[in-house]
Design an enzyme around this catalytic site. Structure first.
Site, PDB file in Angstrom:
ATOM      1  N   ALA A  82       0.784  -1.235   0.001  1.00 26.72           N
ATOM      2  CA  ALA A  82       0.004   0.157   0.065  1.00 26.72           C
ATOM      3  C   ALA A  82       0.902   1.311   0.005  1.00 26.72           C
ATOM      4  O   ALA A  82       1.969   1.032   0.634  1.00 26.72           O
ATOM      5  CB  ALA A  82      -0.928   0.227   1.321  1.00 26.72           C
ATOM      6  N   GLY A 125       0.914  -5.015   0.785  1.00 26.77           N
ATOM      7  CA  GLY A 125      -0.467  -5.002   0.052  1.00 26.77           C
ATOM      8  C   GLY A 125      -0.042  -5.871  -1.471  1.00 26.77           C
ATOM      9  O   GLY A 125      -1.148  -6.367  -2.120  1.00 26.77           O
ATOM     10  N   GLU A 128      -0.279  -9.310  -0.806  1.00 27.66           N
ATOM     11  CA  GLU A 128      -1.759  -9.717  -0.694  1.00 27.66           C
ATOM     12  C   GLU A 128      -2.564  -9.597  -1.995  1.00 27.66           C
ATOM     13  O   GLU A 128      -3.393 -10.323  -2.339  1.00 27.66           O
ATOM     14  CB  GLU A 128      -2.561  -8.614   0.256  1.00 27.66           C
ATOM     15  CG  GLU A 128      -1.948  -8.806   1.558  1.00 27.66           C
ATOM     16  CD  GLU A 128      -2.326  -7.649   2.644  1.00 27.66           C
ATOM     17  OE1 GLU A 128      -1.915  -6.511   2.334  1.00 27.66           O
ATOM     18  OE2 GLU A 128      -3.108  -7.659   3.666  1.00 27.66           O
ATOM     19  N   GLU A 148       4.737  -5.256   7.206  1.00 23.14           N
ATOM     20  CA  GLU A 148       3.614  -4.322   7.903  1.00 23.14           C
ATOM     21  C   GLU A 148       4.224  -3.914   9.394  1.00 23.14           C
ATOM     22  O   GLU A 148       4.047  -2.933  10.011  1.00 23.14           O
ATOM     23  CB  GLU A 148       2.158  -4.634   7.935  1.00 23.14           C
ATOM     24  CG  GLU A 148       1.818  -4.395   6.515  1.00 23.14           C
ATOM     25  CD  GLU A 148       1.720  -5.592   5.606  1.00 23.14           C
ATOM     26  OE1 GLU A 148       2.512  -6.532   5.917  1.00 23.14           O
ATOM     27  OE2 GLU A 148       1.071  -5.830   4.751  1.00 23.14           O
TER      28      GLU A 148
HETATM   29  N1  COA Z   1       4.707   3.224  -0.622  1.00 20.43           N
HETATM   30  C1  COA Z   1       5.166   4.443  -1.206  1.00 20.43           C
HETATM   31  N2  COA Z   1       6.011   4.646  -1.845  1.00 20.43           N
HETATM   32  C2  COA Z   1       6.787   3.603  -1.830  1.00 20.43           C
HETATM   33  C3  COA Z   1       6.604   2.099  -1.330  1.00 20.43           C
HETATM   34  C4  COA Z   1       5.405   2.264  -0.696  1.00 20.43           C
HETATM   35  N3  COA Z   1       4.991   1.069  -0.075  1.00 20.43           N
HETATM   36  N4  COA Z   1       7.582   1.285  -1.466  1.00 20.43           N
HETATM   37  C5  COA Z   1       8.498   2.040  -2.300  1.00 20.43           C
HETATM   38  N5  COA Z   1       8.043   3.418  -2.560  1.00 20.43           N
HETATM   39  C6  COA Z   1       8.812   4.317  -3.107  1.00 20.43           C
HETATM   40  C7  COA Z   1       9.998   4.745  -2.327  1.00 20.43           C
HETATM   41  O1  COA Z   1       9.556   5.802  -1.412  1.00 20.43           O
HETATM   42  C8  COA Z   1      10.775   5.572  -3.535  1.00 20.43           C
HETATM   43  O2  COA Z   1      10.252   6.685  -4.005  1.00 20.43           O
HETATM   44  P1  COA Z   1      11.130   7.931  -3.971  1.00 20.43           P
HETATM   45  O3  COA Z   1      12.206   7.471  -5.482  1.00 20.43           O
HETATM   46  O4  COA Z   1      10.174   8.968  -4.646  1.00 20.43           O
HETATM   47  O5  COA Z   1      12.078   8.065  -2.948  1.00 20.43           O
HETATM   48  C9  COA Z   1      10.756   4.551  -4.512  1.00 20.43           C
HETATM   49  O6  COA Z   1       9.385   3.943  -4.496  1.00 20.43           O
HETATM   50  C10 COA Z   1      11.760   3.437  -4.716  1.00 20.43           C
HETATM   51  O7  COA Z   1      11.708   2.841  -3.475  1.00 20.43           O
HETATM   52  P2  COA Z   1      13.056   2.774  -2.627  1.00 20.43           P
HETATM   53  O8  COA Z   1      12.829   2.350  -1.284  1.00 20.43           O
HETATM   54  O9  COA Z   1      14.111   3.988  -3.006  1.00 20.43           O
HETATM   55  O10 COA Z   1      13.831   1.308  -3.415  1.00 20.43           O
HETATM   56  P3  COA Z   1      14.702   0.381  -2.738  1.00 20.43           P
HETATM   57  O11 COA Z   1      15.418  -0.492  -3.527  1.00 20.43           O
HETATM   58  O12 COA Z   1      16.002   1.268  -1.769  1.00 20.43           O
HETATM   59  O13 COA Z   1      14.135  -0.335  -1.476  1.00 20.43           O
HETATM   60  C11 COA Z   1      12.030  -1.915  -1.047  1.00 20.43           C
HETATM   61  C12 COA Z   1      12.820  -1.317  -1.916  1.00 20.43           C
HETATM   62  C13 COA Z   1      10.792  -2.412  -1.686  1.00 20.43           C
HETATM   63  C14 COA Z   1      12.816  -2.483   0.076  1.00 20.43           C
HETATM   64  C15 COA Z   1      11.797  -0.475  -0.047  1.00 20.43           C
HETATM   65  O14 COA Z   1      11.008   0.647  -1.087  1.00 20.43           O
HETATM   66  C16 COA Z   1      10.336  -0.662   0.735  1.00 20.43           C
HETATM   67  O15 COA Z   1      10.769  -1.273   1.987  1.00 20.43           O
HETATM   68  N6  COA Z   1       9.224  -0.261   0.446  1.00 20.43           N
HETATM   69  C17 COA Z   1       8.150  -0.254   1.427  1.00 20.43           C
HETATM   70  C18 COA Z   1       7.721  -1.959   1.593  1.00 20.43           C
HETATM   71  C19 COA Z   1       6.492  -1.965   2.789  1.00 20.43           C
HETATM   72  O16 COA Z   1       6.799  -1.775   3.767  1.00 20.43           O
HETATM   73  N7  COA Z   1       5.298  -2.341   2.115  1.00 20.43           N
HETATM   74  C20 COA Z   1       4.262  -2.455   2.967  1.00 20.43           C
HETATM   75  C21 COA Z   1       3.541  -1.356   2.930  1.00 20.43           C
HETATM   76  S1  COA Z   1       1.842  -1.295   4.107  1.00 20.43           S
END
Ligand code: COA
Length: 274
Positions: A82, A125, A128, A148
């Protein structure tokens, strides 16, 4: 602004009808599910359900855009969860409304077969969405997880319930209590991913499976899906009764006559989907 969900209609090899290939398209945000994506997915589900030509739905995430000069490329993602930016400062009333009648339930409730094609992160999400599809095909760089807990949250799109069905109680507890991700091979071993292939093979593998399914009687597929689902919500004794009735009812359909006759004639069945 580009569309957040793109639908490609791929003709069925068996004749009439299409496979709807649905791409969640926010690669710069790792295809995170914001409200626009949620609304577009719900619209897609309504369209797919009510459009008789759609025989199967394949859901995937857009691949990364080329990086701007001097910047690192974003990773591949199915959906990285999400959209966390939409959670800031929000309370229960707002979230309850947002998460009730959501896109993931709409996908789950489709009567037609659904396949998740997963390349890269399927987190929160995203995991999911994948779990709400009937089948998951993953590339070797797929990563599944329910992070989460690291945000002080739990899955809210049915993950606590649906993941248990795929991986079992103990592993679901471990995933959701640690927030640790699961790599592609482990996901395959656990039963999250039905099949594993290289990223290069992912599209062909998934579409070949979708074509195989789309070549069956639509009516029988619907009955199969509903009957298999009954196993999740009923006791074994009740489930067997539900199956017996569904099986018997198929004997009143044209497609059963067509299928049985085609077997005996050694010909290909031409379904009427009724
Ligand atoms: N919601 C909003 N934005 C997200 C996102 C999310 N769930 N997951 C990634 N993004 C965005 C990042 O903020 C970043 O945006 P920016 O370039 O404008 O700063 C872009 O996507 C790329 O992600 P980034 O974190 O820079 O890539 P990474 O390779 O360093 O890490 C992940 C990848 C997947 C490990 C990391 O993005 C992450 O942990 N995401 C969240 C996962 C999560 O907790 N999901 C559950 C949500 S309830």
């Amino acid at each position: 602004m580009s569309e957040v969900v793109i639908i490609d209609e791929i003709p069925c090899e068996s004749g009439d009808g299409v496979i709807a290939k649905v791409t969640i398209n926010r690669p710069d945000k790792l295809n995170a599910l914001n409200q626009d994506v949620g609304s577009a997915l719900k619209e897609m589900c309504e369209w797919a359900e009510n459009n008789d030509s759609v025989r199967c739905v394949v859901i995937t995430g857009a691949g990364p855009n080329p990086p701007p000069e001097g910047k690192r490329a974003k990773p591949n993602a199915f959906v990285a969860g999400a959209d966390i930016t939409e959670f800031v400062g929000k309370g229960s009333e707002y979230i309850l409304e947002l998460f009730t009648d959501n896109a993931i339930e709409a996908i789950w409730n489709l009567s037609k077969p659904t396949i998740a094609m997963v390349d890269g992160f399927a987190l929160g999400g995203g995991c999911e969405v994948a779990c709400s599809c009937d089948i998951r095909i993953a590339s070797t760089r797929a990563i599944f997880g329910t992070p989460e807990i690291k945000l002080g949250l739990i899955p809210g799109y049915g993950g606590t319930q649906r993941l248990v069905n795929l991986v079992g109680y103990g592993k679901a507890m471990e995933m959701m209590m640690t927030g640790n991700n699961v790599g592609a091979e482990e996901a395959h071993r656990l039963g999250i991913a039905n099949q594993l292939c290289t990223p290069e093979e992912l599209l062909d593998t998934t579409m070949s499976l979708a074509q195989t399914i789309a070549g069956k009687s639509m009516h029988t597929l619907r009955v199969a899906k509903k009957t298999i689902r009954a196993a999740l919500d009923n006791s074994l004794t009740d489930g067997v009764k539900i199956e017996a009735l569904a099986f018997a009812n198929l004997f009143d359909t044209e497609d059963k006559e067509i299928g049985v006759k085609a077997f005996l004639d050694r010909s290909e069945p031409k379904w009427v989907h009724k």
